[in-house]
Design a protein around this motif. Structure first.
Motif, PDB file in Angstrom:
ATOM      1  N   ASN A  90      23.146  19.223  -1.273  1.00 18.15           N
ATOM      2  CA  ASN A  90      22.802  17.930  -1.301  1.00 18.15           C
ATOM      3  C   ASN A  90      23.431  17.015  -2.520  1.00 18.15           C
ATOM      4  O   ASN A  90      22.687  16.082  -2.925  1.00 18.15           O
ATOM      5  CB  ASN A  90      20.987  17.655  -1.020  1.00 18.15           C
ATOM      6  CG  ASN A  90      21.018  17.927   0.333  1.00 18.15           C
ATOM      7  OD1 ASN A  90      20.999  17.108   1.039  1.00 18.15           O
ATOM      8  ND2 ASN A  90      20.149  19.183   0.443  1.00 18.15           N
ATOM      9  N   SER A 122      18.831   9.446  -2.702  1.00 19.51           N
ATOM     10  CA  SER A 122      17.630   9.707  -1.962  1.00 19.51           C
ATOM     11  C   SER A 122      16.617   8.639  -2.051  1.00 19.51           C
ATOM     12  O   SER A 122      16.568   7.777  -2.922  1.00 19.51           O
ATOM     13  CB  SER A 122      16.741  11.051  -2.607  1.00 19.51           C
ATOM     14  OG  SER A 122      15.559  11.083  -2.034  1.00 19.51           O
ATOM     15  N   LEU A 151      13.705  13.620  -5.180  1.00 19.61           N
ATOM     16  CA  LEU A 151      13.045  12.897  -4.252  1.00 19.61           C
ATOM     17  C   LEU A 151      12.620  11.414  -4.541  1.00 19.61           C
ATOM     18  O   LEU A 151      12.018  11.127  -5.541  1.00 19.61           O
ATOM     19  CB  LEU A 151      11.722  13.600  -3.633  1.00 19.61           C
ATOM     20  CG  LEU A 151      11.012  12.884  -2.682  1.00 19.61           C
ATOM     21  CD1 LEU A 151      11.787  12.828  -1.293  1.00 19.61           C
ATOM     22  CD2 LEU A 151       9.877  13.876  -2.306  1.00 19.61           C
ATOM     23  N   LYS A 211      20.153   9.887   1.341  1.00 11.76           N
ATOM     24  CA  LYS A 211      19.591  10.693   2.177  1.00 11.76           C
ATOM     25  C   LYS A 211      18.019  10.269   2.459  1.00 11.76           C
ATOM     26  O   LYS A 211      17.455   9.748   1.470  1.00 11.76           O
ATOM     27  CB  LYS A 211      19.411  12.007   1.349  1.00 11.76           C
ATOM     28  CG  LYS A 211      18.755  13.063   1.817  1.00 11.76           C
ATOM     29  CD  LYS A 211      18.829  14.474   1.026  1.00 11.76           C
ATOM     30  CE  LYS A 211      18.200  15.762   1.792  1.00 11.76           C
ATOM     31  NZ  LYS A 211      19.002  16.260   3.080  1.00 11.76           N
ATOM     32  N   GLU A 231      14.284  10.580   3.230  1.00  8.75           N
ATOM     33  CA  GLU A 231      13.247  11.748   3.186  1.00  8.75           C
ATOM     34  C   GLU A 231      11.795  11.563   3.305  1.00  8.75           C
ATOM     35  O   GLU A 231      11.546  10.220   2.888  1.00  8.75           O
ATOM     36  CB  GLU A 231      13.605  12.414   1.772  1.00  8.75           C
ATOM     37  CG  GLU A 231      14.823  13.085   1.598  1.00  8.75           C
ATOM     38  CD  GLU A 231      14.940  13.857   0.360  1.00  8.75           C
ATOM     39  OE1 GLU A 231      14.650  14.942   0.611  1.00  8.75           O
ATOM     40  OE2 GLU A 231      15.489  13.352  -0.622  1.00  8.75           O
ATOM     41  N   GLY A 254       9.795  15.711   1.132  1.00 10.64           N
ATOM     42  CA  GLY A 254      11.110  15.274   1.140  1.00 10.64           C
ATOM     43  C   GLY A 254      11.661  16.496   2.163  1.00 10.64           C
ATOM     44  O   GLY A 254      10.806  17.174   3.102  1.00 10.64           O
TER      45      GLY A 254
END
Length: 385
Positions: free
Chosen positions: A65, A70, A367, A34, A36, A41
């Motif tokens: 998620n 991340s 994050l 992911k 971000e 984020g």
């Protein structure tokens, strides 16, 4: 081995539609990273349902998620963008759901990414498509439900438009994106060619209504008429609907009104022997059923109708559903835990592959949780020595 094991998916999307698509790919074995914004984020981290927060992030974020990594990067910063481009070079799939033109401005539109990685499958979600007067409108679920006409199918005839009480547009769009991505991956396996998959919230809701829209388009533009009593489908006749009983509710699907009258010992239904009347006189039929079904309990009616194979069902609350052995046999709930935080119960992937449901208890990442390891593994930064 899960079907997509070994594939790398870069998830640039946020909120629900794109992340739900990436979640399904993760459930099927893909490695989902992911991408971000630093500091904030995915905006969904702060979008809570019923104010539920877990370990600083919303439970909604955890729900869609889980099973991802991340990587925090500022796409407007050249150094960070260069690192992300190196990830793209090694990825199989890329997903984004920004307003049309946003990724192009960042240098990450499909034509630009195709030059970086010709084999990539690029999935793009918009609110209303990339052409036309609505292309820059906010692609929010309730707004799309409203514009699509869907809300006029719900509720009774005397009620205002009623939206679905969940994010129907987002969920259907995410599922459609997965279908397109998998199709392009199959083609890539044969030809080595990647591709662009484009879906929109509006088009997904129009497809969701294909049955009733087709009827409308071929019926001289006759608008659907919601039943005034217990409406459940604008184009289906009685007894289709949910009815109150002495102690709960009973759902009745398609079936002969005459046969139903015999089973329920409701002789008044015998007046509706012509099947055409089941639609033309559906409110009158439903009024008879409303009065008659309240004389006995739900279980009483089920005991009469189910042995006769008349299509019917109890109407469960979630509490009753979760306690029922029919639900428990499906094993649709599992537990995930982010280290140092409370565990979270959520639903599992609804698919089975060769009789086995894909399963992962991996939490939704914090994050930038995986920045360091990803930079080392994919050589996004110079490694000493």
């Amino acid at each position: 081995m899960n079907p997509l094991e070994g594939l790398i998916v870069l998830d640039f999307s946020q909120f629900l539609s794109g992340p739900s698509a990436a979640l399904r790919l993760a459930d099927l074995g893909a490695r989902v990273i992911k991408i971000e914004r630093p500091d904030t984020g995915d905006s969904c981290r702060q979008l809570s349902l019923h104010n539920l927060i877990s370990d600083g992030d919303s439970v909604l974020f955890h729900t869609i998620n889980r099973n991802k990594e991340s990587y925090a990067a500022n796409l407007k910063d050249l150094a960070d963008l260069t690192k992300v481009i190196k990830l793209i070079e090694q990825a199989d799939v890329m997903i984004e759901n920004f307003r049309p033109g946003t990724m192009d401005k960042l240098g990450l539109g499909y034509e630009q990414v195709k030059q970086i990685n010709p084999k990539i499958v690029y999935g793009s979600i918009s609110g209303y498509g990339k052409e036309g007067p609505w292309k820059n409108k906010p692609g929010q679920d309730l707004l799309v439900q409203s514009l699509s006409g869907l809300a006029y199918l719900n509720g009774n005839a005397d009620q205002p438009p009623v939206p679905f009480a969940l994010a129907a547009a987002d969920m259907f769009t995410g599922a459609h994106l997965v279908q397109g991505i998998l199709a392009c991956l199959v083609r890539r396996g044969r030809t080595g060619i990647g591709g662009l998959v484009e879906v929109s919230l509006l088009e997904s809701l129009l497809d969701f209504q294909f049955e009733v829209l087709t009827t409308y388009l071929n019926d001289g533009g006759q608008a659907p008429e919601r039943s005034s009593i217990n409406n459940a489908h604008a184009y289906l006749g009685a007894p289709y609907g949910i009815y109150e009983t002495q102690d709960g509710y009973l759902a009745l699907a398609m079936g002969s009104v005459i046969r139903l009258g015999e089973l329920l010992s409701c002789p008044a239904l015998a007046a509706y022997g012509d099947p055409k009347s089941w639609f033309l006189e559906r409110d009158a039929i439903k009024r008879l059923l409303v009065e008659h079904l309240q004389t006995q309990t739900t279980q009483h009616w089920l005991n009469v109708l189910e042995p006769a194979d008349y299509w019917c069902a109890d109407v469960f609350t979630w509490e009753k559903l979760l306690a029922h052995e029919g639900f428990q046999a499906l094993e649709m709930v599992h537990e995930i835990t982010r280290p140092g935080s409370e565990s979270l119960l959520t639903t599992r992937c609804p698919l089975r592959i060769n009789g086995i449901r894909p399963h992962s208890t991996k939490w939704a990442p914090s994050l930038g949780e995986n920045n360091a390891e990803l930079e080392q593994e994919f050589k996004l930064v110079k490694v000493n020595g």
